[in-house]
Scaffold this motif. Structure first.
Motif, PDB file in Angstrom:
ATOM      1  N   ILE A 199       0.837  -1.210   0.000  1.00 23.63           N
ATOM      2  CA  ILE A 199       0.000   0.000   0.000  1.00 23.63           C
ATOM      3  C   ILE A 199       0.863   1.248   0.000  1.00 23.63           C
ATOM      4  CG2 ILE A 199      -1.629   1.334   1.400  1.00 23.63           C
ATOM      5  CD1 ILE A 199      -2.798  -1.423   2.266  1.00 23.63           C
ATOM      6  N   GLU A 200       1.937   1.230   0.784  1.00 23.58           N
ATOM      7  CA  GLU A 200       2.821   2.388   0.827  1.00 23.58           C
ATOM      8  C   GLU A 200       3.468   2.643  -0.529  1.00 23.58           C
ATOM      9  OE1 GLU A 200       6.577   3.966   3.535  1.00 23.58           O
ATOM     10  OE2 GLU A 200       5.188   2.456   4.312  1.00 23.58           O
ATOM     11  N   ALA A 201       3.834   1.568  -1.231  1.00 17.97           N
ATOM     12  CA  ALA A 201       4.427   1.723  -2.565  1.00 17.97           C
ATOM     13  C   ALA A 201       3.416   2.330  -3.542  1.00 17.97           C
ATOM     14  CB  ALA A 201       4.919   0.370  -3.070  1.00 17.97           C
ATOM     15  N   ILE A 202       2.161   1.878  -3.455  1.00 12.71           N
ATOM     16  CA  ILE A 202       1.119   2.440  -4.323  1.00 12.71           C
ATOM     17  C   ILE A 202       0.906   3.912  -4.005  1.00 12.71           C
ATOM     18  CG2 ILE A 202      -1.361   2.366  -4.826  1.00 12.71           C
ATOM     19  CD1 ILE A 202      -1.162  -0.699  -4.330  1.00 12.71           C
ATOM     20  N   ALA A 203       0.831   4.220  -2.712  1.00  8.60           N
ATOM     21  CA  ALA A 203       0.596   5.606  -2.301  1.00  8.60           C
ATOM     22  C   ALA A 203       1.724   6.522  -2.745  1.00  8.60           C
ATOM     23  CB  ALA A 203       0.427   5.672  -0.786  1.00  8.60           C
ATOM     24  N   SER A 204       2.947   6.014  -2.777  1.00  5.61           N
ATOM     25  CA  SER A 204       4.072   6.850  -3.194  1.00  5.61           C
ATOM     26  C   SER A 204       3.933   7.310  -4.642  1.00  5.61           C
ATOM     27  CB  SER A 204       5.389   6.082  -3.012  1.00  5.61           C
ATOM     28  OG  SER A 204       5.498   5.019  -3.940  1.00  5.61           O
ATOM     29  N   ARG A 205       3.145   6.583  -5.422  1.00  7.65           N
ATOM     30  CA  ARG A 205       2.931   6.944  -6.827  1.00  7.65           C
ATOM     31  C   ARG A 205       1.734   7.859  -7.016  1.00  7.65           C
ATOM     32  NH1 ARG A 205       3.513   1.240  -7.323  1.00  7.65           N
ATOM     33  NH2 ARG A 205       1.335   1.022  -7.999  1.00  7.65           N
ATOM     34  N   HIS A 206       0.829   7.888  -6.033  1.00  9.46           N
ATOM     35  CA  HIS A 206      -0.424   8.609  -6.246  1.00  9.46           C
ATOM     36  C   HIS A 206      -0.703   9.704  -5.213  1.00  9.46           C
ATOM     37  CE1 HIS A 206      -1.627   5.724  -9.343  1.00  9.46           C
ATOM     38  NE2 HIS A 206      -1.290   4.748  -8.506  1.00  9.46           N
ATOM     39  N   ALA A 207      -0.321   9.494  -3.964  1.00 11.27           N
ATOM     40  CA  ALA A 207      -0.702  10.413  -2.887  1.00 11.27           C
ATOM     41  C   ALA A 207       0.314  11.539  -2.746  1.00 11.27           C
ATOM     42  CB  ALA A 207      -0.828   9.654  -1.572  1.00 11.27           C
ATOM     43  N   THR A 208      -0.167  12.690  -2.285  1.00 13.10           N
ATOM     44  CA  THR A 208       0.735  13.807  -1.988  1.00 13.10           C
ATOM     45  C   THR A 208       1.043  13.916  -0.498  1.00 13.10           C
ATOM     46  OG1 THR A 208      -1.138  15.349  -1.833  1.00 13.10           O
ATOM     47  CG2 THR A 208      -0.067  15.124  -3.980  1.00 13.10           C
ATOM     48  N   GLN A 209       0.157  13.362   0.357  1.00 14.06           N
ATOM     49  CA  GLN A 209       0.397  13.373   1.797  1.00 14.06           C
ATOM     50  C   GLN A 209      -0.246  12.134   2.422  1.00 14.06           C
ATOM     51  OE1 GLN A 209      -0.308  17.125   3.973  1.00 14.06           O
ATOM     52  NE2 GLN A 209      -0.551  18.129   2.015  1.00 14.06           N
ATOM     53  N   ARG A 210       0.284  11.760   3.600  1.00 11.38           N
ATOM     54  CA  ARG A 210      -0.289  10.644   4.341  1.00 11.38           C
ATOM     55  C   ARG A 210      -0.350  11.008   5.813  1.00 11.38           C
ATOM     56  NH1 ARG A 210       2.930   5.120   5.424  1.00 11.38           N
ATOM     57  NH2 ARG A 210       3.976   6.536   6.879  1.00 11.38           N
ATOM     58  N   VAL A 211      -1.417  10.565   6.489  1.00  5.96           N
ATOM     59  CA  VAL A 211      -1.530  10.659   7.945  1.00  5.96           C
ATOM     60  C   VAL A 211      -1.798   9.261   8.476  1.00  5.96           C
ATOM     61  CG1 VAL A 211      -2.919  11.501   9.870  1.00  5.96           C
ATOM     62  CG2 VAL A 211      -2.321  13.048   8.017  1.00  5.96           C
ATOM     63  N   ARG A 212      -1.021   8.837   9.463  1.00  7.86           N
ATOM     64  CA  ARG A 212      -1.197   7.505  10.056  1.00  7.86           C
ATOM     65  C   ARG A 212      -2.014   7.640  11.327  1.00  7.86           C
ATOM     66  NH1 ARG A 212       3.200   3.253   9.184  1.00  7.86           N
ATOM     67  NH2 ARG A 212       1.773   3.028   7.408  1.00  7.86           N
ATOM     68  N   HIS A 213      -3.231   7.137  11.303  1.00  4.92           N
ATOM     69  CA  HIS A 213      -4.099   7.147  12.472  1.00  4.92           C
ATOM     70  C   HIS A 213      -3.898   5.864  13.278  1.00  4.92           C
ATOM     71  CE1 HIS A 213      -6.140  10.719  11.107  1.00  4.92           C
ATOM     72  NE2 HIS A 213      -6.509  10.138   9.979  1.00  4.92           N
ATOM     73  N   ALA A 214      -4.244   5.928  14.547  1.00  2.00           N
ATOM     74  CA  ALA A 214      -4.177   4.733  15.391  1.00  2.00           C
ATOM     75  C   ALA A 214      -5.202   3.713  14.895  1.00  2.00           C
ATOM     76  CB  ALA A 214      -4.452   5.095  16.845  1.00  2.00           C
ATOM     77  N   PRO A 215      -4.870   2.431  14.924  1.00  2.00           N
ATOM     78  CA  PRO A 215      -5.849   1.403  14.542  1.00  2.00           C
ATOM     79  C   PRO A 215      -7.115   1.509  15.390  1.00  2.00           C
ATOM     80  CG  PRO A 215      -3.661   0.440  14.705  1.00  2.00           C
ATOM     81  CD  PRO A 215      -3.559   1.840  15.251  1.00  2.00           C
ATOM     82  N   GLN A 216      -8.237   1.183  14.770  1.00  2.00           N
ATOM     83  CA  GLN A 216      -9.506   1.247  15.473  1.00  2.00           C
ATOM     84  C   GLN A 216      -9.678   0.020  16.356  1.00  2.00           C
ATOM     85  OE1 GLN A 216     -12.111   1.622  12.066  1.00  2.00           O
ATOM     86  NE2 GLN A 216     -12.247   3.826  12.336  1.00  2.00           N
ATOM     87  N   ARG A 217     -10.450   0.199  17.410  1.00  3.33           N
ATOM     88  CA  ARG A 217     -10.672  -0.881  18.361  1.00  3.33           C
ATOM     89  C   ARG A 217     -12.157  -0.962  18.714  1.00  3.33           C
ATOM     90  NH1 ARG A 217      -6.382  -2.059  16.818  1.00  3.33           N
ATOM     91  NH2 ARG A 217      -4.402  -2.233  17.939  1.00  3.33           N
ATOM     92  N   GLY A 218     -12.552  -2.077  19.315  1.00  8.92           N
ATOM     93  CA  GLY A 218     -13.899  -2.204  19.869  1.00  8.92           C
ATOM     94  C   GLY A 218     -14.966  -2.394  18.815  1.00  8.92           C
ATOM     95  N   GLU A 219     -16.120  -1.744  19.033  1.00 10.07           N
ATOM     96  CA  GLU A 219     -17.297  -1.959  18.198  1.00 10.07           C
ATOM     97  C   GLU A 219     -17.081  -1.495  16.766  1.00 10.07           C
ATOM     98  OE1 GLU A 219     -20.670  -0.163  19.976  1.00 10.07           O
ATOM     99  OE2 GLU A 219     -20.633  -1.392  21.781  1.00 10.07           O
ATOM    100  N   LEU A 220     -16.113  -0.591  16.540  1.00  9.87           N
ATOM    101  CA  LEU A 220     -15.887  -0.084  15.196  1.00  9.87           C
ATOM    102  C   LEU A 220     -15.362  -1.160  14.252  1.00  9.87           C
ATOM    103  CD1 LEU A 220     -14.260   3.371  16.005  1.00  9.87           C
ATOM    104  CD2 LEU A 220     -16.556   2.966  15.129  1.00  9.87           C
ATOM    105  N   THR A 221     -14.713  -2.180  14.782  1.00  3.73           N
ATOM    106  CA  THR A 221     -14.100  -3.192  13.938  1.00  3.73           C
ATOM    107  C   THR A 221     -14.807  -4.535  13.985  1.00  3.73           C
ATOM    108  OG1 THR A 221     -12.582  -3.938  15.667  1.00  3.73           O
ATOM    109  CG2 THR A 221     -11.856  -2.108  14.292  1.00  3.73           C
ATOM    110  N   GLY A 222     -15.668  -4.754  14.985  1.00  3.46           N
ATOM    111  CA  GLY A 222     -16.322  -6.043  15.108  1.00  3.46           C
ATOM    112  C   GLY A 222     -15.321  -7.119  15.482  1.00  3.46           C
TER     113      GLY A 222
END
Length: 284
Positions: A199-222
């Protein structure tokens, strides 16, 4: 102009330039209140530093609405933030306004429950940060946010059915089962690391910026475990190839669920790391 007993709630910063005069007609904010544009409280119309050619301070605006002071004063907000039903309603309405305006013009989304004592105070805050707002709006023009999440499939972390084995003690059987489960999880985590690299390699070709959020937990992920939760800023003319490349890569990782979300207004990129879209703090 505020109604009696109300505060000014602001949703986004945007440009009025290029928007039709009735662009907010039919859109409503919290409590079904009509939306309005608020201009900076200043007499100057000179362009701010680093603004795009033809951009003036007069073109900058908050999209705002009235909210009841009894619900959004400081004391009320402290209580409401413990009311999940109230929070969900306000968050959903706030998001709907942001997305609706973003479909019409570049926006900087503001955080939920950004309120000011009145329109004059809101206009002062807008004027005070005009250079930062204009610079960031121009940087985000023709870009959209997309999210990419990696989930471990629940069944992929369980070991495959074992072949019949000679009878053994319960303790030894338990240890063997735990060892097999551990090996299975390690394999899936290695696959997740490989997927993140792809994914990072793909993003390096297409994205101009990236933000890394904390992984989701609890009811949001099931039942699935979220191990990657990134946001990417994608030029609009690269959105299709970006999504197609992620979908193709996902096929190489059968034990993972790779999800692309969006398009979103640029929540994760409203301000650079050194800036705050909502400073100075609103004064309820």
């Amino acid at each position: 102009m505020n109604t009696a007993g109300s505060l000014t709630y602001v949703y986004v910063v945007t440009y009025r330039t290029g928007l039709p005069g009735d662009s907010l007609v039919g859109l409503h904010g919290i409590g079904q209140a009509p939306l309005r544009f608020l201009s900076p409280t200043t007499d100057t119309t000179d362009a701010a530093p680093d603004a795009a050619p033809g951009t003036s301070l007069a073109a900058l605006a908050f999209v705002a609405s009235d909210v009841a002071e009894e619900d959004f004063n400081e004391a009320a907000l402290k209580n409401h933030f413990e009311d999940l039903q109230w929070l969900e309603h306000v968050a959903r309405t706030h998001h709907d306004v942001v997305q609706a305006v973003a479909a019409r013009a570049p926006v900087l989304p503001l955080r939920m429950a950004t309120v000011y004592q009145d329109d004059h105070r809101a206009g002062q805050a807008l004027a005070a940060q005009r250079a930062l707002f204009i610079q960031r709006l121009d940087q985000l023009r023709a870009h959209t946010e997309y999210g990419v999440k990696i989930y471990l499939r629940h069944d992929a972390t369980e070991p495959p059915p074992a072949a019949p084995a000679p009878p053994t003690s319960p303790g030894k059987a338990y240890l063997q089962a735990r060892r097999a489960q551990s090996h299975s999880r390690e394999a899936v985590y290695r696959q997740a690391e490989q997927a993140a690299g792809a994914i990072e390699a793909i993003a390096s070709r297409h994205a101009t910026q990236r933000v890394r959020h904390a992984p989701q937990r609890g009811e949001l992920t099931g039942p699935q475990e979220n191990v990657l939760n990134d946001a990417y800023l994608i030029p609009d003319d690269r959105a299709g190839p970006f999504q197609a490349a992620i979908a193709e890569a996902a096929g190489n990782f059968p034990n993972l669920r790779i999800e692309v979300t969006g398009p979103w207004a640029p929540y994760s990129f409203a301000m650079p790391a050194s800036g705050r879209a909502d400073d100075p703090e609103p004064s309820p």
